[in-house]
Enzyme design. Structure first.
Site, short mmCIF file in Angstrom:
data_model
loop_
_atom_site.label_atom_id
_atom_site.label_comp_id
_atom_site.label_asym_id
_atom_site.label_seq_id
_atom_site.Cartn_x
_atom_site.Cartn_y
_atom_site.Cartn_z
N ALA A 1 13.66 -3.60 -13.14
CA ALA A 1 13.21 -4.87 -13.73
C ALA A 1 12.82 -5.82 -12.61
O ALA A 1 13.33 -5.72 -11.49
CB ALA A 1 14.33 -5.45 -14.57
N GLU B 1 15.83 3.88 -15.90
CA GLU B 1 16.02 3.84 -17.36
C GLU B 1 14.72 4.22 -18.07
O GLU B 1 14.73 4.90 -19.10
CB GLU B 1 16.48 2.45 -17.78
CG GLU B 1 17.91 2.17 -17.31
CD GLU B 1 18.34 0.74 -17.57
OE1 GLU B 1 17.72 -0.17 -16.98
OE2 GLU B 1 19.25 0.53 -18.37
N GLY C 1 15.97 -0.41 -14.03
CA GLY C 1 15.06 -0.23 -15.16
C GLY C 1 14.06 0.89 -14.90
O GLY C 1 13.56 1.51 -15.85
N GLU D 1 22.23 -1.95 -10.82
CA GLU D 1 22.36 -3.27 -11.46
C GLU D 1 23.68 -3.95 -11.14
O GLU D 1 23.75 -5.18 -11.02
CB GLU D 1 22.22 -3.13 -12.98
CG GLU D 1 20.80 -2.90 -13.47
CD GLU D 1 20.39 -1.43 -13.50
OE1 GLU D 1 21.06 -0.61 -12.83
OE2 GLU D 1 19.40 -1.11 -14.17
C1 LIG Z 1 21.24 -15.16 -23.52
C2 LIG Z 1 20.72 -14.22 -22.54
C3 LIG Z 1 20.52 -12.87 -23.07
C4 LIG Z 1 20.26 -12.03 -21.93
C5 LIG Z 1 19.75 -10.71 -22.24
C6 LIG Z 1 18.91 -10.32 -21.09
C7 LIG Z 1 18.16 -9.12 -21.37
C8 LIG Z 1 17.35 -8.76 -20.18
C9 LIG Z 1 16.90 -7.38 -20.32
C10 LIG Z 1 16.89 -6.73 -19.01
C11 LIG Z 1 17.00 -5.27 -19.18
C12 LIG Z 1 17.70 -4.71 -17.98
C13 LIG Z 1 16.87 -3.84 -17.17
C14 LIG Z 1 17.54 -3.24 -15.98
O1 LIG Z 1 18.69 -2.54 -16.34
C15 LIG Z 1 17.84 -4.29 -14.97
C16 LIG Z 1 17.25 -3.96 -13.64
O2 LIG Z 1 16.47 -3.07 -13.47
S1 LIG Z 1 17.73 -4.94 -12.36
C17 LIG Z 1 16.85 -4.29 -10.98
C18 LIG Z 1 17.45 -3.03 -10.46
N1 LIG Z 1 16.78 -2.60 -9.28
C19 LIG Z 1 17.24 -2.83 -8.05
O3 LIG Z 1 18.28 -3.36 -7.86
C20 LIG Z 1 16.37 -2.36 -6.91
C21 LIG Z 1 16.15 -3.47 -5.95
N2 LIG Z 1 15.27 -3.08 -4.89
C22 LIG Z 1 15.63 -2.30 -3.86
O4 LIG Z 1 16.72 -1.78 -3.79
C23 LIG Z 1 14.64 -2.10 -2.77
O5 LIG Z 1 13.75 -3.16 -2.80
C24 LIG Z 1 13.85 -0.78 -2.85
C25 LIG Z 1 13.19 -0.60 -4.20
C26 LIG Z 1 14.79 0.41 -2.55
C27 LIG Z 1 12.74 -0.80 -1.76
O6 LIG Z 1 13.34 -1.08 -0.52
P1 LIG Z 1 12.45 -1.49 0.75
O7 LIG Z 1 11.33 -0.58 0.86
O8 LIG Z 1 13.40 -1.61 1.90
O9 LIG Z 1 11.82 -2.89 0.39
P2 LIG Z 1 12.54 -4.30 0.22
O10 LIG Z 1 13.90 -4.14 -0.31
O11 LIG Z 1 12.35 -5.09 1.44
O12 LIG Z 1 11.67 -4.92 -0.97
C28 LIG Z 1 10.29 -5.23 -0.76
C29 LIG Z 1 9.97 -6.45 -1.55
O13 LIG Z 1 10.12 -6.17 -2.96
C30 LIG Z 1 10.99 -7.09 -3.55
N3 LIG Z 1 11.71 -6.38 -4.63
C31 LIG Z 1 12.35 -5.23 -4.52
N4 LIG Z 1 12.86 -4.86 -5.70
C32 LIG Z 1 12.51 -5.83 -6.58
C33 LIG Z 1 12.75 -6.03 -7.97
N5 LIG Z 1 13.43 -5.12 -8.70
N6 LIG Z 1 12.25 -7.12 -8.53
C34 LIG Z 1 11.55 -8.02 -7.82
N7 LIG Z 1 11.28 -7.90 -6.50
C35 LIG Z 1 11.78 -6.81 -5.88
C36 LIG Z 1 11.89 -7.54 -2.44
O14 LIG Z 1 12.45 -8.77 -2.73
C37 LIG Z 1 10.92 -7.60 -1.28
O15 LIG Z 1 10.22 -8.81 -1.44
P3 LIG Z 1 9.69 -9.59 -0.17
O16 LIG Z 1 10.88 -9.84 0.70
O17 LIG Z 1 8.69 -8.71 0.49
O18 LIG Z 1 9.11 -10.84 -0.74
#
Ligand SMILES: CCCCCCCCCCCCC[C@H](O)CC(=O)SCCNC(=O)CCNC(=O)[C@H](O)C(C)(C)COP(=O)(O)OP(=O)(O)OC[C@H]1O[C@@H](n2cnc3c(N)ncnc32)[C@H](O)[C@@H]1OP(=O)(O)O
Length: 720
Positions: free
Chosen positions: A61, A103, A100, A123
């Site tokens: 996500a 997923e 996500g 997550e």
């Molecule tokens: C009343 C309220 C009710 C609430 C209900 C809410 C419902 C909401 C429904 C949601 C459903 C849930 C879905 C899901 O289960 C949730 C998720 O998926 S959370 C996200 C999970 N993913 C992660 O944690 C992965 C995170 N990323 C990483 O680990 C790494 O970035 C990577 C993918 C392994 C890549 O690593 P690298 O190559 O080293 O690169 P960087 O880490 O430096 O990242 C580059 C650049 O990308 C940005 N970035 C990375 N991942 C994300 C992301 N998931 N979203 C947005 N941006 C991301 C990172 O910040 C870097 O940005 P920059 O620094 O270059 O600006």
């Protein structure tokens, strides 16, 4: 966005397009919904492949959307629609499939991963749970114990492990998309009845209750107050006890609680802060994106005490050649053995052969560093000795060699001034044990060149460290903030607290160790030596009455008095606590110390009062935060993120509280200011309690959120 093409005649190929990690933003979700509909409605298309552009499937996500009004199609129905499709859908996983992203892949009917791909549901590390069906589908696919492990730890697995666990169906060595398309052609006519994971029964382990009790106990112990790991266990339990749709309801309910929690905000802040600190800048305008690091092929470490040994291991593990220098022959032999042991154990843990062993050469002669690209000095913390080493290095090393010091507090500029090329000198402050701890403070002085900083930052990254560039001052960022924190803890003892009470308050807050247990671990003599150097220590053993003021400032000689008795902490078996034997790690309350403290209070006419956890937290933490504001004001750290990352990675600050500066924002800057003023009034002889002007200014400007502090700091600096 998602791009749609038809390939090999009958395969609909959907490519997620959202650089850099193809996060599932509203536009991407909309793109998936539209392209899936198109593929399913196209009679020529018999099967579908979903992949990500630029060699990465999907990073999950879009975390940036979380704090906003989320729009666009929601993930859960989108994934259900894919799973319910009447044409086979194959996920082609390259790079990463996380959160996500995984997923989404679990909603597909087949998963093919490249051999170098990594998969996971991380997550939990963002204070959330996999709420797009991950907690319900994964246990149905791979069983409860394995799903519990992946979901509660958030760890990423390799494609090989994913295959072994059953998360993916195949591993591809070459083009995953080509393999997936070929596979999609082969399964086009097959029934999908057995491919929809949500229809699988969740296997119920025989030791069901014990398994969940154990899992809950484990996360409670390791989470130190974090709520997401607990919710993850509860969600997986729902998968094992309820029908799928009811499990999904439970997943949603638990996610709603987490999603709006301060912990999720803190952990997501840490995620971005960790990335922000790599984009360093210096007050002279030098920056990460305009400063080119020089490659380091060969490095040296001078001084093979505890720190030097750890640094040598960390360097060798990058694969580069390392020269390790120790002038004392006996110490050199011992170090060689210790370093080899560390490398062997490290390689064994990772299932590798200890190739790094052959990367290190040892010498007792400093001339051995003549041809290296970078040196890290790690000799005893003594300015005269370090000065001499820097003079020698400057004479011995080839032109252009970067000279770095691992000092934890001494003046980096002063050391630079001992060399012919002060622009090549920076601090590389590692944390013990240096091959384990993730934090590295890269300390620049006014003369350090941007290239020297860039090179040290890059080397840190290569060693697997989170490197933070900071300015030069006494104690840099981490240790400078620690000083008033420890001082308050000493004062609290004088006023009526015990080490047990102070430590319990801090450990319940989430630190792995309270200040006194930490002091016992690192050795009381370390601070004693520094205080002696600063002329603060008055011998008190004769009279039993060292004074409690130094130049009008309150001073507690408690630590000095313990050191005078040889109580240096764990290594001597006695400190603030007692231990079974020297070197033992289990701290036990020490009746001797309690009566010593009572006598001490009586001697100084101090009347013990009742101190509660709140006072401990307010005094220890707010004074540390106040020093953090001073550091920002002085331009030693570029922003609050730098301080927070230093504290989370180097000082055990609980990540789910986001670091001290983020925490101050959560508590409310006005509250922090008011409490500091209150304590300053009660303790006018403690200057550290005097609220700093940046804090006042932020409060006066309406306490902006932490990501807007830089604007206020910039304004402040431009006015100075
Ligand atoms: C009343 C309220 C009710 C609430 C209900 C809410 C419902 C909401 C429904 C949601 C459903 C849930 C879905 C899901 O289960 C949730 C998720 O998926 S959370 C996200 C999970 N993913 C992660 O944690 C992965 C995170 N990323 C990483 O680990 C790494 O970035 C990577 C993918 C392994 C890549 O690593 P690298 O190559 O080293 O690169 P960087 O880490 O430096 O990242 C580059 C650049 O990308 C940005 N970035 C990375 N991942 C994300 C992301 N998931 N979203 C947005 N941006 C991301 C990172 O910040 C870097 O940005 P920059 O620094 O270059 O600006």
């Amino acid at each position: 966005m998602a791009q749609y093409t038809r390939v090999s005649g009958s395969v609909g190929l959907i490519t997620l397009q959202n650089p850099p990690v193809n996060a599932l933003s509203a536009a991407v979700r909309q793109g998936i919904v539209d392209t899936v509909k198109r593929a399913l409605g196209d009679p020529k298309v018999k099967s579908v492949v979903i992949c990500g552009q630029n060699g990465i499937f999907c990073g999950g996500a879009d975390i940036k959307e979380f704090g906003t009004n989320m729009s666009g199609p929601p993930l859960v129905p989108m994934i259900h629609a894919i799973e319910a499709a009447n044409k086979p859908v194959v996920a082609a996983i390259e790079g990463s499939a996380l959160g996500g992203g995984l997923e989404l892949a679990l909603g597909c009917h087949y998963r093919i991963a490249h051999s170098k791909a990594r998969l996971g549901l991380p997550e939990v590390s963002l204070g959330l749970l996999p709420a797009a069906g991950g907690t319900q589908r994964l246990p149905r696919l791979i069983g409860v114990p394995a799903a519990l492990d992946l979901i509660t730890t958030g760890r990423h697995v390799t494609a090989a492990e994913a295959l072994q666990l059953g998360v993916v169906d195949r591993v591809a060595e070459h083009s995953t998309v080509d393999a997936a398309v070929k596979f999609a052609l082969s399964v086009a006519a097959k029934s999908l009845d057995a491919r929809r994971i949500s229809t699988y029964p969740c296997p119920r382990p025989s030791d069901f209750d014990a398994l969940f009790e154990g899992a809950m106990q484990k996360v409670r112990q390791s989470a130190r107050g974090a709520i997401a790991p607990v919710a993850c266990v509860q969600a997986v339990r729902a998968a094992a006890t309820r029908p799928y749709l009811q499990g999904m309801e439970r997943e949603k309910e638990l996610m709603a609680t987490l999603f709006t929690s301060g912990q999720a905000r803190a952990l997501q802040y840490c995620f971005f802060a960790q990335r922000a600190v790599s984009k360093w800048n210096m007050p002279n305008g030098a920056r990460w994106d305009t400063s080119k690091p020089r490659p380091v092929h060969k490095a040296a470490v001078i001084g093979l005490g505890t720190m030097g040994r750890g640094i040598a291991v960390a360097l060798a593990q990058t694969g580069m050649s390392v020269v390790a220098v120790e002038t004392q022959e006996k110490q050199l032999m011992e170090a060689k053995q210790a370093v080899s042991g560390m490398l062997e154990r490290g390689a064994k843990r990772r299932g590798l052969t200890p190739a790094a062993l052959h990367k290190i050469s040892y010498s007792h002669d400093i001339q051995a560093v003549a041809d290296v690209d970078l040196v890290i000095e790690a000799v005893f913390e003594d300015m005269a000795l370090k000065k001499k080493v820097f003079q020698q290095l400057s004479a011995v090393c080839k032109p252009g060699t970067f000279l770095c010091t691992n000092t934890s507090a001494l003046d980096v500029d002063h050391l630079a001034s001992q060399t012919r090329n002060p622009e090549l000198v920076v601090g590389m402050h590692f944390f013990a044990p240096a091959h384990v701890m993730k934090l590295l403070e890269v300390v620049y002085g006014p003369q350090s060149s941007p290239q020297a900083v860039a090179t040290a930052m890059q080397l840190g990254k290569k060693m697997g460290k989170v490197s933070v560039a900071v300015g030069n001052c006494r104690g840099f960022v981490g240790n400078r903030m620690l000083k008033p924190y420890i001082e308050q803890a000493f004062f609290l003892l004088e006023e009526g607290a015990t080490p047990e009470l102070v430590d319990r308050a801090l450990e319940e807050f989430g630190f792995p160790m309270g200040v006194f247990r930490m002091s016992d671990l690192s050795g009381l003599d370390v601070g004693w030596r520094v205080r002696k150097g600063d002329g603060l220590v008055e011998s008190g053993s004769a009279s039993g009455q060292p004074t409690r003021l130094r130049e009008g400032r309150r001073y507690s000689p408690l630590g000095d008095l313990l050191c005078e008795q040889g109580r240096f902490g764990q290594k001597t078996g006695r400190g603030w606590y007692q231990y079974d034997k020297p070197g033992s790690r289990v701290a036990r309350s020490d009746p001797w110390f309690h009566s010593f403290l009572e006598e001490y209070r009586a001697r100084h006419g101090l009347v013990a009062r009742r101190i509660d956890h709140q006072e401990v937290l307010e005094r220890c933490l707010y004074v540390l935060i106040n020093e953090g504001f001073r550091i920002l004001e002085d331009g030693i750290a570029a922003g609050p993120e730098d301080i927070d990352i230093i504290y989370v990675f180097g000082y055990g600050w609980p990540r789910h509280r986001g670091g001290p500066m983020f925490y101050a924002g959560m508590v409310g800057l006005a509250t922090v200011l008011e409490r500091l003023e209150h304590y300053r009034q009660a303790h006018p002889d403690v200057p550290y309690l005097q609220p700093c002007s940046l804090l006042r200014r932020l409060v006066a400007s309406g306490s902006p959120p932490v990501h807007r502090w830089r604007e206020v700091i910039k304004k402040l600096h431009s006015q100075l």
